[in-house]
Write a protein that holds these residues in place. Structure first.
Motif, short mmCIF file in Angstrom:
data_model
loop_
_atom_site.label_atom_id
_atom_site.label_comp_id
_atom_site.label_asym_id
_atom_site.label_seq_id
_atom_site.Cartn_x
_atom_site.Cartn_y
_atom_site.Cartn_z
N ASP A 48 0.77 -1.13 0.08
CA ASP A 48 0.01 0.23 -0.10
C ASP A 48 0.91 1.40 -0.18
O ASP A 48 1.96 1.39 0.67
N LYS A 54 -0.89 -7.67 -1.78
CA LYS A 54 -1.78 -7.31 -3.11
C LYS A 54 -1.03 -6.13 -3.87
O LYS A 54 -0.69 -5.10 -3.23
N PRO A 55 -1.17 -6.02 -5.16
CA PRO A 55 -1.54 -7.01 -6.05
C PRO A 55 -0.87 -8.25 -6.49
O PRO A 55 -1.07 -8.79 -7.67
N ILE A 99 -7.64 0.64 -5.94
CA ILE A 99 -7.69 -0.09 -7.23
C ILE A 99 -6.45 -0.59 -7.72
O ILE A 99 -6.48 -1.48 -8.73
N HIS A 100 -5.31 -0.41 -7.38
CA HIS A 100 -4.02 -0.71 -7.65
C HIS A 100 -3.71 -1.89 -6.83
O HIS A 100 -2.33 -2.47 -6.90
N THR A 101 -4.20 -2.17 -5.73
CA THR A 101 -3.87 -3.34 -4.75
C THR A 101 -5.08 -4.30 -4.95
O THR A 101 -4.89 -5.22 -5.58
N GLN A 148 -6.76 -4.55 -8.83
CA GLN A 148 -5.78 -4.93 -9.93
C GLN A 148 -5.12 -6.42 -9.54
O GLN A 148 -5.10 -7.13 -10.51
N GLY A 179 -7.48 4.62 -14.15
CA GLY A 179 -6.50 3.53 -13.57
C GLY A 179 -6.44 2.59 -14.27
O GLY A 179 -5.59 1.61 -13.79
N GLN A 180 -7.12 2.47 -15.30
CA GLN A 180 -6.78 1.34 -16.15
C GLN A 180 -7.29 -0.03 -15.69
O GLN A 180 -6.63 -1.22 -15.85
N VAL A 181 -8.53 -0.09 -14.74
CA VAL A 181 -8.93 -1.39 -14.15
C VAL A 181 -10.43 -1.22 -14.27
O VAL A 181 -10.78 -0.52 -14.43
#
Length: 290
Positions: A170, A202-203, A234-236, A239, A278-280
């Motif tokens: 994180d 994560k991720p 969103i990135h953990t 994603q 965020g491309q998710v």
């Protein structure tokens, strides 16, 4: 497209187990979210399994104590998988050497407690940076300090070819109304400077391997399409779920409350814009876990 839902019960019947993030979903670092606790309790009453999947650098036992202090009852979860346990296993396999420089707060010293899942663990010794073979980071010395304060040490470590083990990917976390830096921010800086950072939460795949092992310990073996990951990063959380081909429920009222225009529920247009940047693409979204 991401479907906005109003409650967990709208979709939970499709899943045998939930992989639930803690901070920002079940509690805010100060107290439990009652609606989240109620939603998970109801899901369990219907026969579902709840695994708490957290990027906390703490061992599982430490997270259990923290949950108790925050008012999160054991009646709303079955088991826990932590980034800390995944990273500890790697450390005791010697991925950053035996002499390590520790970056973190005093309360994270339990990270160095012996772990039973590694056969023939190496002997870890904490040493000053000048004597170290690698770095173990559970978080900043001061979570309110600018990560750039570590630049001088990181430059030295990079020149020595040290690897940095990141126990919590994180970047930031919200403790009540206060935003704090996490180990991921330091690892990102070290990577940006040309150093090598190793991630286990994560991720990244290792923590999902640990999650499946924890479920297996319970005699649970849900197929991937019967798992639902829940989280506000969103990135953990999101994603990571996408990387494992797991459906996800994005809690928009956590870290991304402002960006998604969330009060009770996200603003659909702002949510779409945020996710596109965020491309998710989470499977579902909701303002808060309830």
């Amino acid at each position: 497209m991401t479907r906005i839902v109003t409650s967990l019960s709208e979709i939970s019947h499709q899943y045998d187990a939930l992989l639930v993030d803690l901070w920002g979903c079940v509690h805010n670092g100060v107290t439990a979210h009652p609606e989240a606790v109620a939603a998970l309790t109801t899901y369990m009453a219907g026969g579902g399994t709840v695994l708490l999947l957290t990027n906390s650098p703490r061992p599982r036992a430490g997270v259990e104590k923290q949950l108790d202090s925050l008012g999160v009852p054991p009646s709303c979860w079955h088991t826990i998988a932590t980034s800390g346990d995944s990273a500890r296993a790697a450390m005791f396999r010697g991925v950053v050497g035996e002499k390590v420089y520790f970056i973190g707060e005093d309360h994270d010293q339990r990270f160095f407690d012996p772990i039973n899942v590694v056969s023939d663990p190496v002997s870890i010794q904490q040493v000053p940076l000048a004597e170290a073979e690698g770095i173990v980071c559970t978080g900043p010395f001061d979570p309110m300090a600018d990560p750039a304060e570590n630049r001088a040490d990181f430059l030295y470590a990079k020149q020595k070819g040290m690897k940095l083990l990141c126990a919590n990917p994180d970047i930031v976390v919200d403790r009540g109304e206060r935003r704090e830096w996490c180990a991921g921010a330091l690892a990102a800086l070290y990577t940006e400077m040309g150093g090598e950072s190793l991630y286990f939460g994560k991720p990244h795949p290792p923590i999902y391997d640990l999650a499946r092992a924890r479920l297996s310990e319970m005699g649970k073996h849900p197929s991937t399409d019967r798992l639902l990951a829940i989280g506000d990063g969103i990135h953990t959380d999101i994603q990571g779920a996408q990387g494992e081909d797991i459906d996800s429920l994005f809690i928009t009222g956590g870290l991304a409350a402002a960006e998604t225009g969330t009060t009770d529920q996200p603003d659909p247009a702002k949510l779409d814009s945020f996710l596109a940047k965020g491309q998710v693409t989470p499977t579902y979204a909701i303002g808060k876990l309830r």
